[in-house]
Design a protein around this motif. Structure first.
Motif, PDB file in Angstrom:
ATOM      1  N   UNK A 405       5.554 -30.375-114.911  1.00 33.81           N
ATOM      2  CA  UNK A 405       5.201 -31.462-115.836  1.00 33.81           C
ATOM      3  C   UNK A 405       3.731 -31.823-115.684  1.00 33.81           C
ATOM      4  N   UNK A 406       3.206 -32.426-116.722  1.00 29.66           N
ATOM      5  CA  UNK A 406       1.842 -32.947-116.696  1.00 29.66           C
ATOM      6  C   UNK A 406       1.946 -34.404-116.225  1.00 29.66           C
ATOM      7  N   UNK A 407       1.259 -34.709-115.117  1.00 26.88           N
ATOM      8  CA  UNK A 407       1.402 -36.027-114.490  1.00 26.88           C
ATOM      9  C   UNK A 407       0.982 -37.170-115.420  1.00 26.88           C
ATOM     10  N   UNK A 408      -0.111 -36.964-116.167  1.00 28.35           N
ATOM     11  CA  UNK A 408      -0.565 -38.016-117.083  1.00 28.35           C
ATOM     12  C   UNK A 408       0.492 -38.288-118.138  1.00 28.35           C
ATOM     13  N   UNK A 409       1.103 -37.209-118.601  1.00 25.33           N
ATOM     14  CA  UNK A 409       2.134 -37.393-119.637  1.00 25.33           C
ATOM     15  C   UNK A 409       3.346 -38.124-119.057  1.00 25.33           C
ATOM     16  N   UNK A 410       3.655 -37.825-117.803  1.00 24.77           N
ATOM     17  CA  UNK A 410       4.794 -38.514-117.178  1.00 24.77           C
ATOM     18  C   UNK A 410       4.498 -40.008-117.094  1.00 24.77           C
ATOM     19  N   UNK A 411       3.263 -40.349-116.709  1.00 25.22           N
ATOM     20  CA  UNK A 411       2.905 -41.771-116.631  1.00 25.22           C
ATOM     21  C   UNK A 411       3.056 -42.446-117.994  1.00 25.22           C
ATOM     22  N   UNK A 412       2.563 -41.757-119.026  1.00 24.12           N
ATOM     23  CA  UNK A 412       2.671 -42.301-120.380  1.00 24.12           C
ATOM     24  C   UNK A 412       4.135 -42.477-120.790  1.00 24.12           C
ATOM     25  N   UNK A 413       4.931 -41.480-120.430  1.00 24.82           N
ATOM     26  CA  UNK A 413       6.358 -41.505-120.777  1.00 24.82           C
ATOM     27  C   UNK A 413       7.055 -42.681-120.072  1.00 24.82           C
ATOM     28  N   UNK A 414       6.716 -42.873-118.783  1.00 24.33           N
ATOM     29  CA  UNK A 414       7.334 -43.976-118.045  1.00 24.33           C
ATOM     30  C   UNK A 414       6.927 -45.321-118.640  1.00 24.33           C
ATOM     31  N   UNK A 415       5.671 -45.410-119.058  1.00 21.01           N
ATOM     32  CA  UNK A 415       5.215 -46.664-119.657  1.00 21.01           C
ATOM     33  C   UNK A 415       5.970 -46.951-120.960  1.00 21.01           C
ATOM     34  N   UNK A 416       6.149 -45.907-121.772  1.00 24.58           N
ATOM     35  CA  UNK A 416       6.924 -46.069-123.013  1.00 24.58           C
ATOM     36  C   UNK A 416       8.344 -46.547-122.711  1.00 24.58           C
ATOM     37  N   UNK A 417       8.899 -45.920-121.694  1.00 18.82           N
ATOM     38  CA  UNK A 417      10.301 -46.154-121.353  1.00 18.82           C
ATOM     39  C   UNK A 417      10.510 -47.530-120.715  1.00 18.82           C
ATOM     40  N   UNK A 418       9.657 -47.846-119.738  1.00 19.68           N
ATOM     41  CA  UNK A 418       9.893 -49.039-118.921  1.00 19.68           C
ATOM     42  C   UNK A 418       9.172 -50.266-119.451  1.00 19.68           C
ATOM     43  N   UNK A 419       7.987 -50.051-120.007  1.00 22.99           N
ATOM     44  CA  UNK A 419       7.207 -51.202-120.457  1.00 22.99           C
ATOM     45  C   UNK A 419       7.481 -51.509-121.923  1.00 22.99           C
ATOM     46  N   UNK A 420       7.336 -50.469-122.758  1.00 20.01           N
ATOM     47  CA  UNK A 420       7.488 -50.699-124.205  1.00 20.01           C
ATOM     48  C   UNK A 420       8.948 -50.741-124.620  1.00 20.01           C
TER      49      UNK A 420
END
Ligand SMILES: Nc1nc2c(ncn2[C@@H]2O[C@H](COP(=O)(O)OP(=O)(O)OP(=O)(O)O)[C@@H](O)[C@H]2O)c(=O)[nH]1
Length: 493
Positions: A405-420
């Motif tokens: 996985x691409x780490x930056x994309x994982x961070x973005x994905x987690x933010x979408x999932x958990x924050x947004x």
């Protein structure tokens, strides 16, 4: 060389392993660093002192900053120790163990401390802290993990750190926590207490959503174990940031909050340990040896009684996640809430579960006289209508993907999932391992509601399958949305 026994129990399987390391050796563990610095008279740093932000949109930028700080801190802790370029954070003297607890008598039963707590509150952090503290004791750990966590928890053990070595795995029977597992747990405990090397203490960590009662009831129901081990105390780890939410979420729903159960749990044990009290129970229609369901039933019937009176030790953890200016009032407020649940709870405030071990080990909370208080209480009590105490909307899902996985994309994905909350799921907890592109290290994901961290751990073993495996626990989980959205983080699809 000191030997630490570490039996692991994963979904009904008990595994026994030996963790050995040189006692007093400087390890790369932040906890060991904290303890050693403290012994040397220097203030100790808070391990992994990061991700300490409450969630507001305004703070996202600083959270990302804090995340990268966390990664570099974790990566270069030893370097930081040498270069001393990060100012250490002081830990109050009374929260760090200086004294070495007294040696138990060789023939005395081995004490068992049960560690409970809501999802992600810090139970494993406490276990790690105890294992890494400089107490010179041989401590065994039994973990009871939630279904889908199989494989993840194991992979998250940093076998290499501190010279630790997982050597021996003994697989026992599968089964549900309340029934068949009883046999496995008894066997695992028997194996432990019969070992040549004398054990000083056993930690029994229960999973966040499991009912801890059946596990612990085994400790007092099983005759074979009676003389070899004794229940020492029940320690409940509570997340200072989420406690209020956990309590209020259940306030109107009529369901019995998990947090309440766990804080009140010690009382139940006390109730059941005393034969005389058990007789009293009989007067209320219960039998003193009615399988583990006894405690469950009592929890339902006597919830009010439980919540308002006795308890053992509550570790109010993650104090660092409360903003400094609000800390004093908020901590007071939380303590009041805990005491509202159980007025006799001993509340200890911690960050990263750094607690004076003398306050939680060898407490002998279940020996003798204190049971009298219970009997008085029982006399006063009235039966209360039962209420459902199971959080039935909660489910667990896991996703497995082999590609990096691409780490930056994982961070973005987690933010979408958990924050947004883009996929409309209420995720309480996520943990897992990542196969990160261009990295030889296993990366671990930990998320507790909106707060998450991705940390590089040990290197992948050669024979190990490099896989992304993530476990989610929450409400309204949707496997398809999780899988589809995670696919966007893969470098090969
Ligand atoms: N900021 C902060 N994070 C903490 C603290 N204690 C633990 N954590 C983090 O919280 C997350 C969950 O901690 P664990 O120790 O795995 O929690 P747990 O209760 O064992 O989790 P479950 O077994 O899933 O219920 C991890 O990312 C920890 O690093 C603390 O005092 N402050």
């Amino acid at each position: 060389m000191e030997i630490y026994l570490k039996p692991l129990f994963i979904q009904g399987d008990f595994h026994t392993s030996i963790l050995s390391r040189g006692i007093g050796a400087v390890t790369s563990s932040a906890y060991a660093y904290g303890a050693l610095s403290h012994f040397a008279g220097a203030p100790a740093p808070a391990p992994h002192s990061s991700i300490s932000l409450s969630f507001t949109p305004l703070r996202k930028a600083s959270l990302s900053l804090s995340l990268s700080l966390s990664l570099s801190l974790s990566l270069s802790l030893e370097r930081a120790m040498e270069e001393d370029d990060n100012p250490p954070i002081a830990i109050p003297m009374d929260e760090v163990s200086l004294e070495v607890p007294t040696e138990p008598d060789a023939g005395a039963p081995v004490g068992v401390t049960v560690i409970t707590g809501y999802l992600g509150a810090g139970k494993s952090t406490l276990v790690n802290y105890i294992l890494n503290a400089q107490h010179g004791k041989r401590i065994a750990v039994i973990l009871n993990e939630f279904g889908e966590e199989i494989g993840v928890e194991r992979a998250m053990i940093n076998e290499g750190q501190g010279g630790a070595l997982v050597e021996e795995w003994v697989e026992l029977a599968n089964g549900c926590v309340c029934c068949t597992v009883k046999h496995s747990l008894v066997q695992a405990l028997e194996q432990l207490v019969q070992r040549k090397e004398r054990l000083d203490h056993i930690l029994l960590e229960t999973t966040g959503l499991a009912d801890p009662a059946p596990l612990v009831s085994i400790l007092w129901l099983d005759d074979q174990l009676e003389s070899a081990i004794k229940l020492d105390s029940i320690v409940t780890v509570v997340d200072a940031k989420n406690l209020e939410l956990q309590i209020s979420k259940h306030a109107d729903s009529g369901s019995f909050p998990e947090t309440f159960i766990q804080i009140a749990f010690a009382i139940m044990l006390q109730l059941c340990l005393s034969p005389r009290t058990a007789t009293k129970l009989g007067e209320f229609g219960f039998s003193s040896r009615t399988s583990p369901l006894v405690i469950k039933t009592i929890l339902n019937e006597y919830c009010d009684l439980v919540l308002t009176r006795y308890t053992d030790i509550v570790i109010l953890n993650k104090i660092d996640l409360i903003s400094e200016e609000k800390e004093a009032t908020q901590v007071e407020n939380l303590k009041r809430k805990i005491h509202g649940i159980n007025s006799l709870a001993v509340v200890i405030c911690t960050t990263r579960c750094q607690v004076d071990l003398n306050k939680i080990l060898n407490r002998e909370s279940y020996s003798g006289e204190s049971n009298n208080r219970w009997e008085e209480l029982m006399e006063e009590s009235k039966l209360l209508p039962s209420s459902s105490r199971h959080d039935s909307g909660v489910s667990t899902l896991s996703i497995h993907r082999p590609y990096p996985v691409d780490l930056d994309k994982v961070n973005g994905w987690l933010e979408d999932l958990l924050w947004e909350k883009r996929y409309s799921m209420d995720i309480y907890r996520c943990k897992g391992v990542l196969n990160v592109h261009n990295s030889n290290r296993i990366h671990t994901i930990q998320a507790v509601r909106e707060v998450y961290e991705v940390v590089p751990g040990r290197e992948w073993h050669e024979a190990e399958e490099r896989i992304n495996k993530l476990v989610f626990i929450g409400r309204d989980l949707d496997l398809k949305s999780l899988e589809d959205s995670f696919r966007g983080c893969l470098t090969i699809t």
